[in-house]
Design a protein around this motif. Sequence first.
Motif, mmCIF file in Angstrom:
data_model
loop_
_atom_site.group_PDB
_atom_site.id
_atom_site.type_symbol
_atom_site.label_atom_id
_atom_site.label_comp_id
_atom_site.label_asym_id
_atom_site.label_seq_id
_atom_site.Cartn_x
_atom_site.Cartn_y
_atom_site.Cartn_z
ATOM 1 N N ILE A 95 0.805 -5.947 -7.035
ATOM 2 C CA ILE A 95 1.250 -4.611 -6.620
ATOM 3 C C ILE A 95 1.041 -4.431 -5.127
ATOM 4 N N ALA A 96 -0.146 -4.828 -4.619
ATOM 5 C CA ALA A 96 -0.424 -4.677 -3.187
ATOM 6 C C ALA A 96 0.543 -5.515 -2.355
ATOM 7 N N ALA A 97 0.836 -6.725 -2.807
ATOM 8 C CA ALA A 97 1.740 -7.597 -2.060
ATOM 9 C C ALA A 97 3.175 -7.098 -2.105
ATOM 10 N N SER A 98 3.542 -6.358 -3.159
ATOM 11 C CA SER A 98 4.927 -5.905 -3.306
ATOM 12 C C SER A 98 5.292 -4.808 -2.317
ATOM 13 N N GLY A 99 4.297 -4.001 -1.913
ATOM 14 C CA GLY A 99 4.581 -2.901 -1.001
ATOM 15 C C GLY A 99 5.267 -1.712 -1.652
ATOM 16 N N LEU A 100 5.248 -1.624 -2.977
ATOM 17 C CA LEU A 100 5.948 -0.523 -3.655
ATOM 18 C C LEU A 100 5.293 0.827 -3.364
ATOM 19 N N GLN A 101 6.054 1.894 -3.538
ATOM 20 C CA GLN A 101 5.558 3.258 -3.396
ATOM 21 C C GLN A 101 5.906 4.058 -4.644
ATOM 22 N N ILE A 102 4.932 4.810 -5.151
ATOM 23 C CA ILE A 102 5.142 5.683 -6.298
ATOM 24 C C ILE A 102 4.664 7.080 -5.913
ATOM 25 N N LEU A 103 5.538 8.068 -6.077
ATOM 26 C CA LEU A 103 5.220 9.448 -5.708
ATOM 27 C C LEU A 103 4.845 9.565 -4.240
ATOM 28 N N GLY A 104 5.423 8.691 -3.427
ATOM 29 C CA GLY A 104 5.167 8.748 -1.998
ATOM 30 C C GLY A 104 3.845 8.140 -1.571
ATOM 31 N N ILE A 105 3.087 7.573 -2.524
ATOM 32 C CA ILE A 105 1.790 6.961 -2.218
ATOM 33 C C ILE A 105 1.958 5.448 -2.225
ATOM 34 N N GLY A 106 1.345 4.792 -1.248
ATOM 35 C CA GLY A 106 1.562 3.374 -1.024
ATOM 36 C C GLY A 106 0.953 2.450 -2.058
ATOM 37 N N ALA A 107 1.288 1.167 -1.927
ATOM 38 C CA ALA A 107 0.920 0.150 -2.911
ATOM 39 C C ALA A 107 -0.579 -0.087 -2.994
ATOM 40 N N SER A 108 -1.307 0.087 -1.882
ATOM 41 C CA SER A 108 -2.740 -0.197 -1.897
ATOM 42 C C SER A 108 -3.459 0.670 -2.923
ATOM 43 N N PHE A 109 -3.124 1.946 -2.944
ATOM 44 C CA PHE A 109 -3.753 2.874 -3.894
ATOM 45 C C PHE A 109 -3.403 2.498 -5.329
ATOM 46 N N TRP A 110 -2.137 2.261 -5.575
ATOM 47 C CA TRP A 110 -1.709 1.961 -6.939
ATOM 48 C C TRP A 110 -2.199 0.587 -7.401
#
Length: 419
Positions: A368-383
Amino acid sequence: MKHIEKGVGLRSAPRDFLRDLNGDNLSAGIVAGIFGLSAGIIHISAGTAAGLDSHFIMIWVVSYLLINGLFGLFVPAYYRLPLPMANSIPGALLFAAIIPVVGLEAALGATLVAGAIALVAGLAGVMSLVMKLIPMPIVMGMVAGILLKFGLNMVAPLESALLPAAIMILAFFLSARLLRRMPPLIVAMLAGIAYMAMSGVDLTGVEFSVTLPEFIMPEFTLEAFLAYGLPLALILVGMETPAGVGLVKGMGYKEVPANAITAVGGFATMISAFFNLHSTCIAAPATGICASPEAGAQDKRWVAAVITGAIFMLGAPFYGYVVSLIQAMPGYFMAIIAGLALLRVISSAMQMTFMGKHEVGAMFSFLIAASGLQILGIGASFWALVLGVFVSMIFEARDFEFTLGRPWAKRPSLEKRSG
């Protein structure tokens, strides 16, 4: 204050700084400082994309460097640990996006509350619980996923700028093997600068300017807090501190003041809210550089973090000039230097990610961190942390210390369990 970890103190810090200063931690501090200066371009890009005023964007970045540089002097000096301070990049992206929606004063009001939440969390000593809820393999999976892009960016110039990239990378490894007294990072930087000098870098666009922070009074609104303040507080407590602490522990430091880092970051974030800045926290990539073996002996790496803070403060008023200078340099230069500085950190993070405990959650966190995705405007590091823990709780509940009341035990692999 009983939960705040005690440090060495500041009284003897200047004398100890001069005693511990050497070529290795000096070069690491310079690289981390330059990296932090270049990170301001992220703020400029995010602010420009959000349609923010150019003058505000500049004082935002200047405040980032000056305030975080100030705290970046005292925190590593007090604890004698490589703990450089910066701001949250995911928080910066959220900050830039929310200003056109709720207004600057409301966004800064939400920043003030988020800082207060982080301060209370640190003072209450909840970080030990947070670190138990987010096991080290999952934290390091997130860290490895974040830092992976720095490694990829280091080798990418071999396609478009083969000669200078090869010169810098070879200079690093050859000097590490042959020139024991010369820091490899300095050799690589000098090799890159020499190549640019010979190839003729265009510096005609470099302009001198001076900018200082400006005071502003925040305003509280529930809309801004729910849309931005609460996510920022979660990022500061649940992502930034675990990532920084994980990096430092990954470099062999047993005791890292997680509560103090969170509390100081929260207090500094509250101050930041009055100067157009969205946060202060431990700087994960810069921490990786300052805490890495390239920074020399473990008990002297704190000097690199202090140097980073000093560079931030010295560069802050002249950031307009620094930006134009960075933009005039080829993009491969800083990408290669940052990647070389983080090589061994990436390697250690990978090893700790896949060490046999929480392996499924850690892998999920890494991806997930490597993908750089965003959910609800929050970045991949958190998710990466949230979903990594969620997956591990489902598939690897026995790996959690608090569920067994005893230290983690090595578990069979997923393939063996499924059989």
